[in-house]
Write a protein that holds these residues in place. Sequence first.
Motif, short mmCIF file in Angstrom:
data_model
loop_
_atom_site.label_atom_id
_atom_site.label_comp_id
_atom_site.label_asym_id
_atom_site.label_seq_id
_atom_site.Cartn_x
_atom_site.Cartn_y
_atom_site.Cartn_z
N TYR A 49 34.85 -71.26 -39.29
CA TYR A 49 35.43 -70.06 -39.90
C TYR A 49 36.96 -70.07 -39.86
N ARG A 50 37.54 -70.56 -38.79
CA ARG A 50 39.00 -70.57 -38.66
C ARG A 50 39.62 -71.75 -39.43
N ASP A 51 39.13 -72.96 -39.16
CA ASP A 51 39.78 -74.15 -39.69
C ASP A 51 39.33 -74.51 -41.11
N VAL A 52 38.06 -74.36 -41.41
CA VAL A 52 37.55 -74.72 -42.73
C VAL A 52 37.75 -73.58 -43.73
N LEU A 53 37.38 -72.35 -43.33
CA LEU A 53 37.49 -71.21 -44.25
C LEU A 53 38.84 -70.51 -44.18
N GLY A 54 39.65 -70.82 -43.17
CA GLY A 54 40.99 -70.26 -43.08
C GLY A 54 41.07 -68.82 -42.60
N MET A 55 40.05 -68.37 -41.87
CA MET A 55 40.07 -66.99 -41.36
C MET A 55 40.95 -66.91 -40.11
N LEU A 76 36.92 -62.65 -36.16
CA LEU A 76 37.80 -63.25 -37.17
C LEU A 76 37.87 -62.34 -38.38
N ARG A 77 38.92 -62.54 -39.19
CA ARG A 77 39.06 -61.72 -40.40
C ARG A 77 39.73 -62.57 -41.48
N GLY A 78 39.42 -62.26 -42.74
CA GLY A 78 40.08 -62.90 -43.87
C GLY A 78 41.53 -62.45 -43.96
N ASN A 79 42.25 -62.91 -44.96
CA ASN A 79 43.68 -62.62 -45.09
C ASN A 79 44.01 -61.16 -45.33
N ASP A 80 43.08 -60.39 -45.86
CA ASP A 80 43.31 -58.97 -46.15
C ASP A 80 43.07 -58.16 -44.88
N ALA A 81 44.09 -57.49 -44.40
CA ALA A 81 43.97 -56.70 -43.16
C ALA A 81 42.93 -55.59 -43.28
N GLN A 82 42.56 -55.20 -44.49
CA GLN A 82 41.54 -54.17 -44.71
C GLN A 82 40.14 -54.75 -44.74
N SER A 83 40.04 -56.07 -44.68
CA SER A 83 38.76 -56.76 -44.74
C SER A 83 37.92 -56.48 -43.50
N ALA A 84 36.61 -56.50 -43.67
CA ALA A 84 35.71 -56.35 -42.51
C ALA A 84 35.90 -57.53 -41.56
N ILE A 108 29.00 -62.23 -48.24
CA ILE A 108 29.72 -62.62 -49.45
C ILE A 108 31.22 -62.49 -49.21
N PHE A 109 31.94 -63.59 -49.49
CA PHE A 109 33.39 -63.63 -49.40
C PHE A 109 33.96 -63.67 -50.82
N HIS A 110 34.95 -62.82 -51.11
CA HIS A 110 35.66 -62.94 -52.38
C HIS A 110 36.84 -63.87 -52.14
#
Length: 120
Positions: A25-31, A45-53, A70-72
């Motif tokens: 999740y961190r290294d491959v998906l960049g979370m 972990l969280r995606g780049n959007d601070a509002q993301s779950a 599902i990831f956008h």
Amino acid sequence: MALTVEKISAVTFRVANMTESVRFYRDVLGMELLYGGEGSGFSSLRGNDAQSAILNLEQGEAETSWGRLIFHVTDVDAFWSHLNECGFSPAIPRDASWGERFFHIRDPDGHELSFARTLQ
């Protein structure tokens, strides 16, 4: 005033190998790793959007028959190529009748993930 759900705060996956899962999740998906890490029993972990779950990983026996996360993403086809280059074999991207381009892959524990983007 009617009670309503405001947003999804977090999703938690049980994972058999925290190190492998955090690296995926961190290294491959960049979370972004918010809490815990490879040697922890619980990580967030969280995606780049601070509002993301937030995606929580909890050490234990993986339960994979529950559904799909599902990831956008900004570019479905580029993300598909990235995962292929990292040694994964995601399904070929396709356009859905509901207006998204998407593909599926399973994480190291077998949880089904979808990567999608609204069609323009």
